[in-house]
Design a protein around this motif. Structure first.
Motif, short mmCIF file in Angstrom:
data_model
loop_
_atom_site.label_atom_id
_atom_site.label_comp_id
_atom_site.label_asym_id
_atom_site.label_seq_id
_atom_site.Cartn_x
_atom_site.Cartn_y
_atom_site.Cartn_z
N MET A 175 0.84 -1.19 0.00
CA MET A 175 0.00 0.00 0.00
C MET A 175 0.88 1.25 0.00
N ALA A 176 0.53 2.20 -0.85
CA ALA A 176 1.28 3.46 -0.90
C ALA A 176 0.33 4.59 -1.26
N LEU A 177 0.44 5.69 -0.54
CA LEU A 177 -0.39 6.86 -0.78
C LEU A 177 0.47 8.04 -1.21
N ILE A 178 -0.13 8.93 -2.00
CA ILE A 178 0.51 10.19 -2.35
C ILE A 178 -0.36 11.33 -1.82
N ASP A 179 0.25 12.20 -1.03
CA ASP A 179 -0.42 13.43 -0.61
C ASP A 179 -0.21 14.43 -1.75
N THR A 180 -1.26 14.70 -2.51
CA THR A 180 -1.11 15.47 -3.73
C THR A 180 -1.13 16.98 -3.52
N HIS A 181 -1.23 17.43 -2.26
CA HIS A 181 -1.26 18.88 -2.02
C HIS A 181 -0.93 19.18 -0.57
N ALA A 182 0.25 19.75 -0.35
CA ALA A 182 0.67 20.14 1.00
C ALA A 182 1.52 21.40 0.91
N HIS A 183 1.34 22.29 1.86
CA HIS A 183 2.11 23.53 1.90
C HIS A 183 3.27 23.36 2.88
N LEU A 184 4.27 22.61 2.46
CA LEU A 184 5.37 22.25 3.34
C LEU A 184 6.28 23.43 3.66
N ASN A 185 6.14 24.52 2.91
CA ASN A 185 6.91 25.72 3.21
C ASN A 185 6.36 26.49 4.41
N ASP A 186 5.18 26.12 4.87
CA ASP A 186 4.59 26.80 6.02
C ASP A 186 5.49 26.63 7.24
N VAL A 243 -18.06 10.41 -7.53
CA VAL A 243 -16.91 10.70 -8.39
C VAL A 243 -16.33 9.37 -8.87
N PRO A 244 -16.17 9.19 -10.17
CA PRO A 244 -15.61 7.93 -10.67
C PRO A 244 -14.24 7.64 -10.06
N LEU A 245 -13.96 6.40 -9.77
CA LEU A 245 -12.73 6.04 -9.10
C LEU A 245 -11.49 6.37 -9.92
N ASP A 246 -11.63 6.46 -11.23
CA ASP A 246 -10.46 6.77 -12.04
C ASP A 246 -10.19 8.27 -12.14
N ARG A 247 -10.95 9.07 -11.37
CA ARG A 247 -10.76 10.53 -11.39
C ARG A 247 -10.59 11.12 -10.00
N ILE A 248 -10.26 10.30 -9.04
CA ILE A 248 -10.28 10.74 -7.66
C ILE A 248 -8.88 10.67 -7.04
N MET A 249 -8.56 11.68 -6.21
CA MET A 249 -7.27 11.69 -5.51
C MET A 249 -7.49 12.20 -4.08
N VAL A 250 -6.42 12.10 -3.27
CA VAL A 250 -6.49 12.55 -1.88
C VAL A 250 -5.33 13.50 -1.59
N GLU A 251 -5.54 14.33 -0.57
CA GLU A 251 -4.54 15.32 -0.19
C GLU A 251 -4.78 15.73 1.25
N THR A 252 -3.82 16.47 1.81
CA THR A 252 -4.03 17.04 3.14
C THR A 252 -4.34 18.53 3.09
N ARG A 275 -5.49 19.65 15.11
CA ARG A 275 -4.03 19.63 15.11
C ARG A 275 -3.49 20.30 13.84
N CYS A 276 -2.20 20.56 13.85
CA CYS A 276 -1.52 20.97 12.62
C CYS A 276 -1.52 19.78 11.67
N ASN A 277 -2.09 19.96 10.51
CA ASN A 277 -2.19 18.86 9.55
C ASN A 277 -0.82 18.56 8.95
N GLU A 278 -0.62 17.32 8.53
CA GLU A 278 0.63 16.91 7.90
C GLU A 278 0.36 15.72 6.99
N PRO A 279 1.29 15.41 6.07
CA PRO A 279 1.03 14.35 5.07
C PRO A 279 0.63 12.99 5.63
N SER A 280 1.15 12.61 6.79
CA SER A 280 0.79 11.29 7.33
C SER A 280 -0.70 11.17 7.60
N TYR A 281 -1.38 12.29 7.80
CA TYR A 281 -2.80 12.25 8.12
C TYR A 281 -3.69 12.01 6.90
N VAL A 282 -3.12 11.98 5.71
CA VAL A 282 -3.94 11.75 4.52
C VAL A 282 -4.59 10.38 4.55
#
Length: 260
Positions: A1-12, A195-204, A217-224
């Motif tokens: 299993m592997a996830l990609i957080d497709t949107h995070a503001h890590l410069n914050d 939303v069709p499964l072939d068009r869906i993504m996740v992010e934090t 809490r302060c959100n972070e990629p692990s929480y996706v």
């Protein structure tokens, strides 16, 4: 299993001082890659720098609609230059925001079209911010899609089912963040089910919008993983299945991200 957080503001600042530990926690949660997203020239540069130092991190560069009024032509020219960097996988975030009154709509539209055009020229995707501006965003997407195919995602989606359907028809993906898990988000969950499964993504969208059960809490990629688990329940599949699906979709859109 592997996830990609497709949107995070890590410069914050809430995240920037803790990047190695943040990556370690993400890996422990099976989040293997993260897209760090800029909202102006300085933050875009910072996202590129972070991506250069950490192979798990990729960058998106752009000027947020709420930052557009303060941006100069030289800022945009440097964003264009940054877009050619090998660690940059997307343009944005861009889009329209009628909730806040930081930038006149005509300037927002101008920058939105510039971002989409750059995406089309470079053949890398663009990331769309939309707040209280669904019809206006769809109009811009439709106009831009008449000249070349669209490769993009409506990020942190909170819109209607109709908006999602029309955006998908135009070639867009739909990404869900922590709001999907909120108790008062049943309407959004109803949209996500359809939303069709072939068009869906996740992010934090971290450090914002931490999902249940870590809301506040302060959100972070692990929480996706919490958002992915909610999405799996909505589609009647396992967390592993939705992880594979959303990761495959992220690779299909962000073609510069190499599978880990």
């Amino acid at each position: 299993m592997a996830l990609i957080d497709t949107h995070a503001h890590l410069n914050d600042p809430q995240l920037l001082s803790d990047i190695p530990e943040l990556i370690a926690r993400a890996k422990k949660a099976a989040v293997t890659q993260v897209v760090a997203v800029g909202i102006c020239l300085p933050s875009s540069r910072e996202c590129v720098r972070i991506s250069e130092e950490h192979r798990e991190i990729h960058a998106a560069v752009g000027i947020h609609p709420n930052s557009a009024a303060a941006a100069s032509l030289e800022d945009w020219n440097q964003i264009v230059d940054l877009a050619g960097h090998p660690r940059v996988v997307a343009i944005g975030e861009t889009g329209l925001d009628l909730y806040r009154d930081h930038t006149p709509l005509n300037i927002q539209r101008d920058y939105f079209i510039k971002h989409i055009t750059l995406s089309q020229q470079l053949r890398i995707p663009f990331i769309v911010h939309c707040r209280n501006a669904e019809s206006e965003v769809l109009a811009c997407l439709k106009e831009a899609g008449e000249s070349a195919p669209l490769q993009g995602v409506l990020h942190s989606f909170t819109g209607t089912r109709k908006t999602a359907e029309l955006a998908i028809q135009l070639g867009m993906y739909i990404s869900f963040a922590g709001m999907l898990t909120f108790k008062n988000a049943e309407d959004l969950r109803s949209v996500a089910r359809n939303v069709p499964l072939d068009r869906i993504m996740v992010e934090t969208d971290s450090p914002y919008l931490a999902p249940v059960p870590v809301r506040g809490r302060c959100n972070e990629p692990s929480y996706v993983t919490h958002t992915a688990s909610c999405l799996a329940d909505l589609h009647g599949c396992s967390l592993e299945q939705i992880s594979n699906i959303t990761t495959d979709n992220a690779h299909a859109l962000f073609t510069r991200i190499n599978p880990s």
